[in-house]
Design a protein around this motif. Structure first.
Motif, PDB file in Angstrom:
ATOM      1  N   ARG A 189      -4.210 -40.983 -11.497  1.00  9.17           N
ATOM      2  CA  ARG A 189      -5.546 -41.359 -11.272  1.00  9.17           C
ATOM      3  C   ARG A 189      -5.980 -41.066 -12.764  1.00  9.17           C
ATOM      4  NH1 ARG A 189      -3.648 -43.397  -7.003  1.00  9.17           N
ATOM      5  NH2 ARG A 189      -4.466 -42.972  -5.224  1.00  9.17           N
ATOM      6  N   ARG A 201     -14.854 -39.785  -1.852  1.00  6.25           N
ATOM      7  CA  ARG A 201     -15.598 -40.409  -3.253  1.00  6.25           C
ATOM      8  C   ARG A 201     -17.169 -40.700  -3.075  1.00  6.25           C
ATOM      9  NH1 ARG A 201     -10.618 -39.772  -4.335  1.00  6.25           N
ATOM     10  NH2 ARG A 201      -9.496 -40.566  -2.667  1.00  6.25           N
ATOM     11  N   LEU A 261     -12.525 -32.850  -3.699  1.00  5.66           N
ATOM     12  CA  LEU A 261     -11.353 -32.571  -2.930  1.00  5.66           C
ATOM     13  C   LEU A 261     -11.225 -30.968  -2.857  1.00  5.66           C
ATOM     14  CD1 LEU A 261     -10.251 -34.924  -5.117  1.00  5.66           C
ATOM     15  CD2 LEU A 261      -8.150 -34.673  -3.705  1.00  5.66           C
ATOM     16  N   GLN A 264     -13.895 -40.514 -11.924  1.00  7.14           N
ATOM     17  CA  GLN A 264     -12.567 -41.189 -12.023  1.00  7.14           C
ATOM     18  C   GLN A 264     -13.077 -42.422 -12.842  1.00  7.14           C
ATOM     19  OE1 GLN A 264      -9.152 -43.085  -9.371  1.00  7.14           O
ATOM     20  NE2 GLN A 264     -10.219 -40.940  -8.577  1.00  7.14           N
ATOM     21  N   GLN A 288     -12.115 -39.345   2.838  1.00  2.21           N
ATOM     22  CA  GLN A 288     -10.732 -39.736   2.948  1.00  2.21           C
ATOM     23  C   GLN A 288      -9.892 -38.556   3.435  1.00  2.21           C
ATOM     24  OE1 GLN A 288      -8.426 -40.944  -0.675  1.00  2.21           O
ATOM     25  NE2 GLN A 288      -7.317 -39.563   0.688  1.00  2.21           N
ATOM     26  N   ILE A 297      -8.795 -29.033  -3.530  1.00  4.53           N
ATOM     27  CA  ILE A 297      -7.420 -28.616  -4.243  1.00  4.53           C
ATOM     28  C   ILE A 297      -7.248 -27.251  -4.355  1.00  4.53           C
ATOM     29  CG2 ILE A 297      -6.087 -28.780  -6.494  1.00  4.53           C
ATOM     30  CD1 ILE A 297      -7.266 -31.719  -6.460  1.00  4.53           C
ATOM     31  N   ALA A 337      -8.687 -39.320 -13.482  1.00  2.80           N
ATOM     32  CA  ALA A 337      -9.752 -38.593 -12.852  1.00  2.80           C
ATOM     33  C   ALA A 337      -9.847 -37.268 -13.922  1.00  2.80           C
ATOM     34  CB  ALA A 337      -9.417 -38.058 -11.425  1.00  2.80           C
ATOM     35  N   HIS A 380      -1.708 -37.286   0.176  1.00  3.35           N
ATOM     36  CA  HIS A 380      -1.727 -35.543   0.042  1.00  3.35           C
ATOM     37  C   HIS A 380      -2.121 -34.944   1.220  1.00  3.35           C
ATOM     38  CE1 HIS A 380      -5.451 -36.580  -2.032  1.00  3.35           C
ATOM     39  NE2 HIS A 380      -4.660 -37.200  -2.964  1.00  3.35           N
ATOM     40  N   HIS A 423      -3.545 -43.768   0.351  1.00  2.00           N
ATOM     41  CA  HIS A 423      -4.717 -44.518  -0.486  1.00  2.00           C
ATOM     42  C   HIS A 423      -4.510 -44.948  -1.779  1.00  2.00           C
ATOM     43  CE1 HIS A 423      -4.777 -39.917  -1.414  1.00  2.00           C
ATOM     44  NE2 HIS A 423      -5.412 -40.370  -2.284  1.00  2.00           N
ATOM     45  N   HIS A 469      -0.505 -43.089  -2.795  1.00  2.00           N
ATOM     46  CA  HIS A 469      -0.059 -42.052  -2.569  1.00  2.00           C
ATOM     47  C   HIS A 469      -0.715 -41.212  -1.392  1.00  2.00           C
ATOM     48  CE1 HIS A 469      -2.703 -39.685  -5.670  1.00  2.00           C
ATOM     49  NE2 HIS A 469      -3.514 -40.008  -4.709  1.00  2.00           N
ATOM     50  N   TRP A 505     -12.651 -29.079  -6.083  1.00  2.00           N
ATOM     51  CA  TRP A 505     -12.239 -29.633  -7.327  1.00  2.00           C
ATOM     52  C   TRP A 505     -13.306 -30.868  -7.437  1.00  2.00           C
ATOM     53  CZ3 TRP A 505     -10.083 -34.366  -8.864  1.00  2.00           C
ATOM     54  CH2 TRP A 505      -9.335 -34.388 -10.180  1.00  2.00           C
ATOM     55  N   ASP A 524     -15.217 -38.007  -7.400  1.00  2.00           N
ATOM     56  CA  ASP A 524     -14.227 -37.589  -6.284  1.00  2.00           C
ATOM     57  C   ASP A 524     -14.408 -36.052  -6.165  1.00  2.00           C
ATOM     58  OD1 ASP A 524     -12.430 -39.703  -6.308  1.00  2.00           O
ATOM     59  OD2 ASP A 524     -11.620 -39.152  -8.297  1.00  2.00           O
ATOM     60  N   HIS A 543      -6.432 -47.396  -5.229  1.00  2.00           N
ATOM     61  CA  HIS A 543      -7.695 -47.733  -5.743  1.00  2.00           C
ATOM     62  C   HIS A 543      -7.598 -49.251  -6.405  1.00  2.00           C
ATOM     63  CE1 HIS A 543      -8.867 -44.119  -4.562  1.00  2.00           C
ATOM     64  NE2 HIS A 543      -8.854 -43.361  -5.586  1.00  2.00           N
TER      65      HIS A 543
HETATM   66  C1  1HN Z   1      -6.456 -38.239  -5.735  1.00  2.88           C
HETATM   67  O1  1HN Z   1      -5.520 -38.672  -5.029  1.00  2.88           O
HETATM   68  C2  1HN Z   1      -7.374 -39.028  -6.304  1.00  2.88           C
HETATM   69  O2  1HN Z   1      -6.977 -40.605  -4.714  1.00  2.88           O
HETATM   70  C3  1HN Z   1      -8.422 -38.346  -7.096  1.00  2.88           C
HETATM   71  O3  1HN Z   1      -8.766 -40.860  -6.310  1.00  2.88           O
HETATM   72  C4  1HN Z   1      -8.129 -36.952  -7.588  1.00  2.88           C
HETATM   73  C5  1HN Z   1      -6.811 -35.190  -7.854  1.00  2.88           C
HETATM   74  C6  1HN Z   1      -5.477 -34.559  -7.550  1.00  2.88           C
HETATM   75  C7  1HN Z   1      -4.649 -34.946  -6.855  1.00  2.88           C
HETATM   76  C8  1HN Z   1      -4.782 -36.436  -6.051  1.00  2.88           C
HETATM   77  C9  1HN Z   1      -7.540 -40.496  -5.743  1.00  2.88           C
HETATM   78  C10 1HN Z   1      -6.991 -36.336  -7.431  1.00  2.88           C
HETATM   79  C11 1HN Z   1      -6.169 -36.916  -6.396  1.00  2.88           C
END
Ligand code: 1HN
Length: 378
Positions: free
Chosen positions: A86, A130, A179, A111, A157, A181, A88, A124, A163, A122, A107, A177, A165
């Motif tokens: 990303r 968003r 998260l 982005q 999400q 994290i 980001a 996680h 997911h 991917h 986090w 974004d 984009h």
């Molecule tokens: C991620 O998957 C997104 O999907 C944005 O837009 C930030 C930061 C760390 C790991 C995965 C996304 C992310 C991320």
């Protein structure tokens, strides 16, 4: 990177209140502790157990003008694709050790996706969302469901959903974004998987399948009656948020007590399948402060990140005071008093208001019975 280098214990026998008298035996005892990797509670109890939370995070504000300028530049010189995943760019709180953490648990990033780019599939365990402060043209694809993104939309999400984009439009788009994290990193619960290289859904519908199923308040499709810990609704559209806040302020004007406090309308984004927060670890809300109105200073355990959606005003977080405008982002650390004042409208009228998107780690604190709130009465 995790620090896997052992850090030795260093104990200094010192003459200070609450410390035992410094004697040769004490020095020898402390050497024994050091060799065995032991630290006695009396050595630094104040740091371990302060009388109230003392955040490692600092109040801090990032201006959108600067964020977007740098994101645009990144769009020119940094490709998006497998590996980096990303484009980001994370907010790094100035007192969190150079880590990409807005707060100790959250986090936050801007982005940026250029025309015809795809950020690949991917998944996680980190929960994500968003929020769109300006622009449109990107579809976020969640488990093969393409979801259009437009100004004012909130798109949760949940963790472990596939997911990607895609930006089939001819202009670039930015969004933020959020998260969990840092939290998942700290409790060491994170997993990550690359997905297929090719998008399986290149359609660009106006309405996602998730909204067709879940987008009508109070109506749950019988085939999916919950509860489910992550919201199945993948887009909360601006027109609904805006109307909900407008109506709260209108009802208040008509004499009904429906707002959080005078001139302060607010909604929480909730999971239609259990009525709770959209994500198990992240609370998301939208606050509208009427022109000229002011919120009572508030202290809460846990941390928040805000983005100004519209309007101008003054934000006070502890000793920090910022004049903010559209897109600006700021952090409110745990147990630091926070208040907002919306600028008066043009000519001192009450047209215009300050709109704030907020996310926080409150669901974590509430689940663990650690949530505390104190409102200072004005
Ligand atoms: C991620 O998957 C997104 O999907 C944005 O837009 C930030 C930061 C760390 C790991 C995965 C996304 C992310 C991320």
């Amino acid at each position: 990177m995790p620090n896997t280098h052992p850090t030795p214990v260093r104990l200094e026998a010192r003459d200070a209140p609450g410390q035992p008298p410094v004697t040769p035996e004490l020095v020898e005892l402390y050497q024994g502790f050091e060799e065995e990797m032991l630290i006695p509670l009396w050595y630094d109890i104040g740091n371990l157990m302060p009388f109230h939370p003392i955040s490692k995070a600092a109040p801090h504000m990032w201006s959108w003008k600067n964020l977007i300028k740098l994101a645009e530049k990144a769009g020119e010189i940094v490709a998006v694709g497998r590996g980096g995943e990303r484009r980001a760019i994370a907010l790094a709180n100035p007192t969190l050790g150079g880590r990409p953490y807005a707060t100790p648990t959250l986090w936050a990033a801007i982005q940026y996706l250029c025309p015809e780019e795809v950020a690949p599939y991917h998944r996680h365990t980190q929960n994500a969302f968003r929020f769109v402060v300006e622009g449109e043209g990107v579809w976020t694809v969640v488990n093969s469901d393409p979801v259009p993104m437009r100004r004012g939309d909130f798109l949760p999400q949940g963790g472990w959903a596939w997911h990607a984009h895609q930006n089939p439009s001819q202009h670039s788009m930015a969004w933020i974004d959020g998260l969990d994290i840092p939290f998942q990193y700290e409790v060491e619960a994170t997993f990550f998987e690359f997905g297929p290289e090719e998008l399986d859904a290149k359609e660009t519908p106006d309405v996602s399948r998730a909204e067709m199923l879940w987008g009508r308040a109070g109506l749950t499709p019988l085939n999916f009656v919950g509860p489910t810990p992550k919201s199945p609704l993948l887009a909360y559209r601006w027109e609904f948020t805006d109307a909900a806040l407008r109506d709260q302020l209108q009802l208040e004007k008509a004499g009904h007590q429906v707002t959080v406090e005078p001139g302060h309308a607010a909604v929480r984004y909730t999971n239609p399948n259990n009525g709770l927060d959209v994500l198990p670890t992240i609370r998301t809300e939208f606050h509208r402060i009427a022109a000229g109105a002011e919120t009572a200073p508030l202290k809460e355990t846990g941390s928040s990140v805000f983005q100004v959606f519209d309007g101008t005003g003054t934000i006070t977080v502890g000793d920090s005071l910022w004049n903010v405008e559209r897109g600006d982002m700021f952090v409110v650390p745990s147990w630091v008093p926070f208040s907002v004042k919306s600028d008066a409208g043009q000519d001192g009228s009450d047209s215009g208001h300050l709109d704030l998107f907020r996310f926080s780690d409150s669901p974590i604190l509430e689940k663990l019975d650690l949530a505390r709130v104190e409102v200072e009465k004005n």
